[in-house]
Design an enzyme around this catalytic site. Structure first.
Site, short mmCIF file in Angstrom:
data_model
loop_
_atom_site.label_atom_id
_atom_site.label_comp_id
_atom_site.label_asym_id
_atom_site.label_seq_id
_atom_site.Cartn_x
_atom_site.Cartn_y
_atom_site.Cartn_z
CG ASN A 65 -1.52 0.96 1.62
OD1 ASN A 65 -1.70 1.93 0.48
ND2 ASN A 65 -3.00 1.05 2.55
N GLY B 184 -9.83 8.92 7.35
CA GLY B 184 -10.81 9.37 6.12
C GLY B 184 -11.96 8.68 6.84
NE ARG C 78 -9.24 13.11 3.32
CZ ARG C 78 -9.39 11.28 3.79
NH1 ARG C 78 -10.12 10.97 2.00
NH2 ARG C 78 -8.63 10.48 4.04
NE ARG D 12 -6.23 1.83 -0.35
CZ ARG D 12 -6.01 2.56 0.38
NH1 ARG D 12 -5.43 3.66 1.12
NH2 ARG D 12 -7.31 3.49 0.76
CG HIS E 32 -12.66 4.06 3.47
ND1 HIS E 32 -13.40 4.91 3.55
CD2 HIS E 32 -11.73 3.85 3.27
CE1 HIS E 32 -12.59 5.38 3.87
NE2 HIS E 32 -11.47 5.64 3.97
CE LYS F 198 -1.30 -1.34 7.43
NZ LYS F 198 -2.48 -0.98 7.47
CG HIS G 222 -13.27 2.36 6.76
ND1 HIS G 222 -12.51 1.53 6.17
CD2 HIS G 222 -12.29 3.16 6.64
CE1 HIS G 222 -11.39 1.68 7.08
NE2 HIS G 222 -10.98 2.26 7.06
CD GLU H 83 -9.12 -0.54 3.73
OE1 GLU H 83 -9.15 -0.12 2.96
OE2 GLU H 83 -8.67 -0.78 4.94
#
Length: 399
Positions: free
Chosen positions: A10, A210, A239, A89, A178, A17, A206, A384
């Site tokens: 990721n 975020g 955000r 990802r 997501h 990651k 989720h 995920e």
């Protein structure tokens, strides 16, 4: 295939990651994070056999160096011979991808074209793909898209009320994000509640730095809160979520903001951080609110009110709600936020069980409403990385 181990990557703008996961057993053999890439003091932190380690990189070292170091690490731990694929990802797949895909030149070109829709994410994802393809040249590379799960939405859910030409020529529409998380936890909830093979109406939430929610009907996404970008929808860590589009003209004409300043304001300086003026970390916000900090309490109230309001609205595309699923860092760990949201939804029939809600913290799965609650609410930890590993292994096996 004798092995089902997948290297999951990721790749962010300054981080990487990674994990090696057995796609059959879901056992995670290696996990870690390369951080501050391209900056001062970059490093790789990883966990293997229950022990944590740190490897320093040279100042300015970026993704290619980090992946090369990861290759050496994987070889030194004798994990390389068991790998069957590398799963990546990819944040934005646009309308090109409804499922995960083996990475070819054509797929790479489509990801590049979609980069204009996710300028902060897709270029970084491409860096990871390029570096990993060089480092693991004999392994199939698979792209797993955040947006793919939401490609089952109908036009009434994904189109903006803008001139249709903007959609036809520039693909401006709602995509959602997501997707791997919403897919995973909705499927887990359907199994837990005994709804497999039956009609189901699930809202998945989720919640992390975020945040997004998704309306999942009979296992398919029919609506979601994020849009063209991950900025639309709920209040998040930094955000803003939904705002009046007229704010742009006001900030430009009255306060002399530039487009870049507005982008920074809405993506990095708003949300929980902007309201509280303390932090984007929900734990800090909750602790400060409990100590009487007025703006921290206000941040929590706004976050939960907007979330509850959006969840209730998803009864429309679903035609009702069977269950609400909390996941993500906040969704899995904050009993305070879960309680505030579920209690605000009591008019729909939710009945919170305080003891069950307290017990469902720190990665614990379970129903958090009373037995006679209709609908139910539950906590399902997301995974995920496992979804990426399983998709990558499946596509690799089909070669």
């Amino acid at each position: 295939m004798s092995s089902s181990h997948v290297l999951v990557l990721n790749c962010g703008s300054s981080s990487l990651k990674f994990a090696i996961i057995d796609s059959n057993s879901a056992i995670e053999h290696l996990s870690g994070l390369a951080e501050r890439l391209g900056e001062a003091s970059p490093q790789i932190k990883y966990k293997f056999n229950g022990k944590k380690h740190t490897v320093a990189l040279a100042n300015g070292d970026a993704h290619e160096v980090a992946i090369n170091q990861l290759v050496e690490l994987v070889k030194s731990l004798k994990l390389d011979q068991q790998l069957v694929a590398v799963g990546h990802r990819v944040v934005h797949g646009g309308e090109h991808f409804t499922h995960s895909a083996l990475i070819t030149d054509t797929v790479l070109e489509a990801i590049k074209q979609t980069a204009t829709l996710a300028p902060l994410h897709n270029p970084a994802n491409l860096l990871g793909i390029t570096a990993a393809s060089d480092a693991f040249s004999t392994l199939p590379q698979v792209a797993v898209f955040d947006t793919a799960f939401h490609q089952t939405m109908e036009p009434q859910a994904f189109l903006y009320a803008l001139p249709y030409e903007l959609y036809k020529k520039h693909s401006i529409r709602r995509y959602g994000f997501h997707g791997t998380s919403h897919y995973y936890v909705s499927a887990q909830a359907i199994d837990l509640l005994g709804l497999k093979g039956k009609p189901s109406k699930i809202v998945t939430a989720h919640l992390g730095n975020g945040c997004s929610i998704c309306a999942v009907k009979d296992g398919k996404s029919v609506d979601t809160s994020m849009g063209l970008t991950p900025l639309e929808g709920l209040v998040m860590g930094t955000r803003s979520g939904d705002i009046d589009p007229g704010l742009f003209a006001y900030l430009v004409n009255q306060l002399n903001y530039t487009a870049s300043q507005i982008d920074t304001l809405l993506n990095k300086e708003s949300g929980l951080l902007g309201i509280s003026e303390l932090s984007n970390d929900c734990r800090t916000i909750e602790e400060s609110a409990a100590e009487g900090h007025t703006q921290a309490q206000l941040a929590l109230d706004i976050f939960c009110f907007r979330l509850a309001k959006q969840i209730a609205s998803f009864a429309v595309p679903l035609g009702g709600i069977d269950a609400l699923v909390f996941t993500g860092g906040i969704g899995e760990n904050s009993d305070v936020i879960r309680a505030k949201v579920v209690n605000q939804l009591s008019f729909l029939g939710f009945k919170l069980n305080n003891e069950s809600n307290l017990a469902a913290r720190f990665g614990n799965e379970g129903v958090i409403t009373d037995q006679d609650s209709t609908p139910l609410a539950l906590v399902v930890p997301t995974n995920e990385e496992l979804v990426i590993a399983q998709d990558a292994a499946k596509l690799a096996e089909e070669l």
